[in-house]
Design a protein around this motif. Sequence first.
Motif, short mmCIF file in Angstrom:
data_model
loop_
_atom_site.label_atom_id
_atom_site.label_comp_id
_atom_site.label_asym_id
_atom_site.label_seq_id
_atom_site.Cartn_x
_atom_site.Cartn_y
_atom_site.Cartn_z
N THR A 47 0.83 -1.21 0.00
CA THR A 47 0.00 0.00 0.00
C THR A 47 0.87 1.26 0.00
O THR A 47 0.62 2.20 -0.75
N GLY A 48 1.90 1.27 0.83
CA GLY A 48 2.80 2.42 0.88
C GLY A 48 3.53 2.63 -0.44
O GLY A 48 3.69 3.77 -0.90
N GLU A 49 3.94 1.54 -1.07
CA GLU A 49 4.64 1.64 -2.36
C GLU A 49 3.68 2.17 -3.43
O GLU A 49 4.06 3.00 -4.27
N PHE A 50 2.45 1.70 -3.39
CA PHE A 50 1.44 2.16 -4.35
C PHE A 50 1.21 3.66 -4.22
O PHE A 50 1.25 4.41 -5.20
N THR A 51 0.96 4.13 -3.00
CA THR A 51 0.70 5.56 -2.81
C THR A 51 1.95 6.39 -3.11
O THR A 51 1.84 7.54 -3.54
N HIS A 52 3.13 5.81 -2.89
CA HIS A 52 4.37 6.52 -3.25
C HIS A 52 4.42 6.80 -4.75
O HIS A 52 4.74 7.92 -5.17
N HIS A 53 4.09 5.80 -5.56
CA HIS A 53 4.11 5.99 -7.01
C HIS A 53 2.98 6.92 -7.46
O HIS A 53 3.14 7.67 -8.42
N VAL A 54 1.84 6.85 -6.77
CA VAL A 54 0.75 7.78 -7.09
C VAL A 54 1.21 9.22 -6.82
O VAL A 54 0.99 10.13 -7.63
N ARG A 55 1.86 9.42 -5.68
CA ARG A 55 2.32 10.76 -5.30
C ARG A 55 3.28 11.35 -6.33
O ARG A 55 3.25 12.56 -6.60
N SER A 56 4.10 10.50 -6.93
CA SER A 56 5.08 10.99 -7.90
C SER A 56 4.51 11.08 -9.31
O SER A 56 5.18 11.60 -10.20
N SER A 57 3.28 10.59 -9.51
CA SER A 57 2.71 10.55 -10.86
C SER A 57 1.48 11.44 -11.04
O SER A 57 1.15 11.80 -12.16
N VAL A 58 0.80 11.75 -9.94
CA VAL A 58 -0.47 12.47 -10.03
C VAL A 58 -0.39 13.73 -9.15
O VAL A 58 0.12 13.67 -8.03
N ALA A 59 -0.90 14.83 -9.67
CA ALA A 59 -0.78 16.11 -8.95
C ALA A 59 -1.73 16.19 -7.75
O ALA A 59 -1.32 16.46 -6.64
N ALA A 60 -3.01 15.96 -7.97
CA ALA A 60 -4.01 16.11 -6.91
C ALA A 60 -4.76 14.79 -6.75
O ALA A 60 -5.36 14.30 -7.71
N TRP A 61 -4.77 14.25 -5.54
CA TRP A 61 -5.38 12.95 -5.34
C TRP A 61 -5.73 12.75 -3.87
O TRP A 61 -5.24 13.45 -2.99
N ARG A 62 -6.56 11.76 -3.61
CA ARG A 62 -6.86 11.31 -2.26
C ARG A 62 -7.08 9.81 -2.31
O ARG A 62 -7.71 9.31 -3.24
#
Length: 363
Positions: free
Chosen positions: A202-217
């Motif tokens: 889960t942490g790895e997934f959100t890490h890649h989301v953070r580096s790929s998407v500007a605004a998210w939750r």
Amino acid sequence: MDVLVRVSEATGVPADLLGGYLSALTASIATGRLPDRSEVDALKACGTLAAERGIPLRALTDACLLVAEQLSDGAAVAGQENGAVLGAVLGAVRRSLAAFADGYEEAHLTAITREGEARREFVDDLLQGRADARQAEHFGLRLAEAYAVTVVRTDEPLPPDAHVIRRIEQALVSRFGSHNILVAGRDGMLVCAAPASLAAATGEFTHHVRSSVAAWRAGVGRPHHGPGGIVTSYREAVGAIELGDRLGLRAQVLKAADLLVFPVLLRDRGAIVDLVGTVLGPLAEARGGPEPLLSTLEAVFASQGNHTAAARRLGLSTRAVTYRLERVRRLTGFSPADPTQRFTLETAVLGARLLEWPDRPLV
């Protein structure tokens, strides 16, 4: 025909895929003309067959060149001029290889499209509890395990075939393996299902989301077993995002396990309506309405009662926060400074956000 047998034995490419090519090449050597439209279409169809049979494109290319080499040698022995033979062969080979490659590529694109469609259907089935074990294993899931689902909502809905989805999935598969992670798009959101045993997923997934998407939750569901468990975890993850919106929570990653009290509150709507109306109803008499006082209470609770930190959150002076809290005490009779009353106030404020009061009437 001997040429085809020798080439097939040397390259492993079936002779039936090369018959039309041999005929087109022979005609080109004899007449000097390039393969016509019907011959090109036939070669393209053979390229598609080669892809469907799993024959490497490199082997097919090698077979074509070997046929051309043997026909060129035979033509030279027969007395044809080397220049004429070479020109005819090169032109015919070039057009033939292009036709083979077009058919081969078309077959692969068709296969990719079908796989994508099958994957989207599987994800729909999985998140509605209709997937079976064989389907799941084909796409990398072992449903006997407990899985936790993480859902990411972005400002702009993501199409199911968005490049960012494929990139994040490749990054996770490279770390955790193809039989552990499923990343897909659904309803404009990004979904990741991972075994509970992979605590870092889960942490790895959100890490890649953070580096790929500007605004998210993101919402993270609790681990559950079986196909029905994935559905439950998915709904919990989506529910966590929705609760975060309704409660005005600031965190980007919301865990359903941390928000279990809110579904409990909502199960007895009558009780929470009574609590909000009784405790916070008098705030409607405040000048400017109840919203500024509610926001102040939220900031104070989020700052563990620290008025200075709450003032920074609100962009106010500490004195203004103290004044507002005194207004709350005078109107409601409840003070955040009293431990028992603080719990009642905080629960009532959370209930108000869940019920979207004061924007909506308490009914």
